[in-house]
Enzyme design. Sequence first.
Site, PDB file in Angstrom:
ATOM      1  N   ASP A 109       0.818  -1.204   0.000  1.00  0.00           N
ATOM      2  CA  ASP A 109       0.000   0.000   0.000  1.00  0.00           C
ATOM      3  C   ASP A 109       0.857   1.262   0.000  1.00  0.00           C
ATOM      4  O   ASP A 109       1.533   1.552   0.986  1.00  0.00           O
ATOM      5  CB  ASP A 109      -0.909  -0.026   1.235  1.00  0.00           C
ATOM      6  CG  ASP A 109      -1.973   1.049   1.182  1.00  0.00           C
ATOM      7  OD1 ASP A 109      -2.049   1.756   0.163  1.00  0.00           O
ATOM      8  OD2 ASP A 109      -2.720   1.182   2.151  1.00  0.00           O
ATOM      9  N   ASP A 311      -1.450   6.820  -6.459  1.00  0.00           N
ATOM     10  CA  ASP A 311      -1.682   5.695  -5.552  1.00  0.00           C
ATOM     11  C   ASP A 311      -1.719   4.376  -6.313  1.00  0.00           C
ATOM     12  O   ASP A 311      -2.610   4.143  -7.114  1.00  0.00           O
ATOM     13  CB  ASP A 311      -2.995   5.918  -4.802  1.00  0.00           C
ATOM     14  CG  ASP A 311      -3.265   4.804  -3.801  1.00  0.00           C
ATOM     15  OD1 ASP A 311      -2.303   4.144  -3.381  1.00  0.00           O
ATOM     16  OD2 ASP A 311      -4.431   4.592  -3.462  1.00  0.00           O
TER      17      ASP A 311
END
Length: 434
Positions: A109, A311
């Site tokens: 992540d 992201d």
Amino acid sequence: MNALVFFILALYSVFSISIIEASKIESGFSIDLIHRDSAMSPYYNPSMSTLDLLRNADSRSSSRLKKFSLSMLSNENESPESFIIPNNGDFLIKIYIGTPPVERFAIVDTGSDLTWVQCSPCASCFHQDTPLYVSSKSSTFTNVPCHSQSCTLLPPNQHACGKSQQCLYSYFYGDKSFTVGELVFDSISFGSNVTIPKSMFGCGYYNNFTADTSGKPVGIVGLGAGPLSLISQLGDSIGRKFSYCLLPFNSKSASKLKFGNQAVIKGDSVVSTPLLMNSSQPFLYQLNLQGITIGQNTLQTGRTDGNIVIDSGTTLTFLEQPFFDNFLTSMKQTIGIESVQNVPKPFHYCFPSQPNFKFPSTILHFNGANITLTPLNLFSLVENYLLCLTVLPSHIQGFSILGNLAHVNFQVEYDLERKILSFAASDCTDLNLS
Ligand SMILES: *[C@@H]1O[C@H](CO)[C@@H](O)[C@H](O)[C@H]1NC(C)=O
Ligand SMILES: *[C@@H]1O[C@H](CO)[C@@H](O)[C@H](O)[C@H]1NC(C)=O
Ligand SMILES: *[C@@H]1O[C@H](CO)[C@@H](O)[C@H](O)[C@H]1NC(C)=O
Ligand SMILES: *[C@@H]1O[C@H](CO)[C@@H](O)[C@H](O)[C@H]1NC(C)=O
């Protein structure tokens, strides 16, 4: 933080003193980055169609969007970290924790920084297919004392002292997921020849993933920009840089995640833009998107701050409104093909794919860097005949996300030392094989 939880946690303690140290990894290293829907992933389900996969990706993306917005609205008492929804990243890596090492899949992540896994003896854990991490069975495990500098890297209201002065942590997330436990040191290895002897991570005794009950994820590896992140822990040993080159969605092989010198991207095609860190969301990688050119038409966002988050854990791209509306209108006009009547959810523009169709040139203008996207970055083939635009409106004022489909076939380098993000258009199939 619930006092009872801390009380129970305190029973798990063992006292010892240790400090962060990461051995120098001279030449850098690289590991496989496995897309959750690829054949190498434990999530792989060959019966799912592209539309199913994109729909799932959209619901994951939307909950991340919710998380980011909550973190932005949060006040000082409520650390942004506490709102992260941990389990909806798109990429997994194999990690080996402890001595002797045990193989596990963890979600990577870039939108959060704490690494954590479920730990035994567990007070309340979600189901996972593989055994829990047992610190007492690992000869390299040590505690993090609660008055150590390491423990105070956690936000003030998210750490506390245990009965034996060990560092307790709590992370509560916007979707009611949470992890509560003890911060520990143990070795984390990424394969046969790369081991970080003293990695700091959360050993969670109370955890819940409300959005995922598949039993596959065992935890998170945080590659965000914050101080707890694996990147910050590896620090100087990798020159605070990493990069990846993502393969197309349905590729059979794994992409590569590279650290240190191996992460550096070179050549005439490299363009760079500043990473605009913001202390209210220190774990996010923010860029400034000035505008987008579609064919001959340039649209300006009129923004000069970090208006877009890059992201790897979000699939689709979300653009702030009303900018998205202008983008969609311009895209439709330039392509000149009507949208089908019943556009499958969540899309806003789909048309029947046709041979010899020419996509308009689409350029993203960041501060100091222009990036020309390919059709693969903008459209996906859905239900075998529809091309759908994989860019959606963001429902949060002034906030956009550049999702991972838009990174496909680019080398993307995050350099936290120089605070820049670099892109180079590349064929990731070639690169990842070499
Ligand atoms: C690990 O092994 C791979 C393949 O043998 C090699 O390319 C890489 O440089 C090695 N990494 C380190 C840190 O020695
Ligand atoms: C964990 O999440 C599941 C699924 O949303 C929910 O039913 C359950 O009540 C949660 N457990 C706890 C302890 O919060
Ligand atoms: C940081 O984020 C906050 C909240 O979104 C915003 O108000 C502020 O302007 C940002 N600061 C910078 C320097 O971009
Ligand atoms: C990016 O493109 C714009 C518009 O074509 C141009 O004015 C600008 O100089 C370019 N910037 C860079 C860094 O190439």
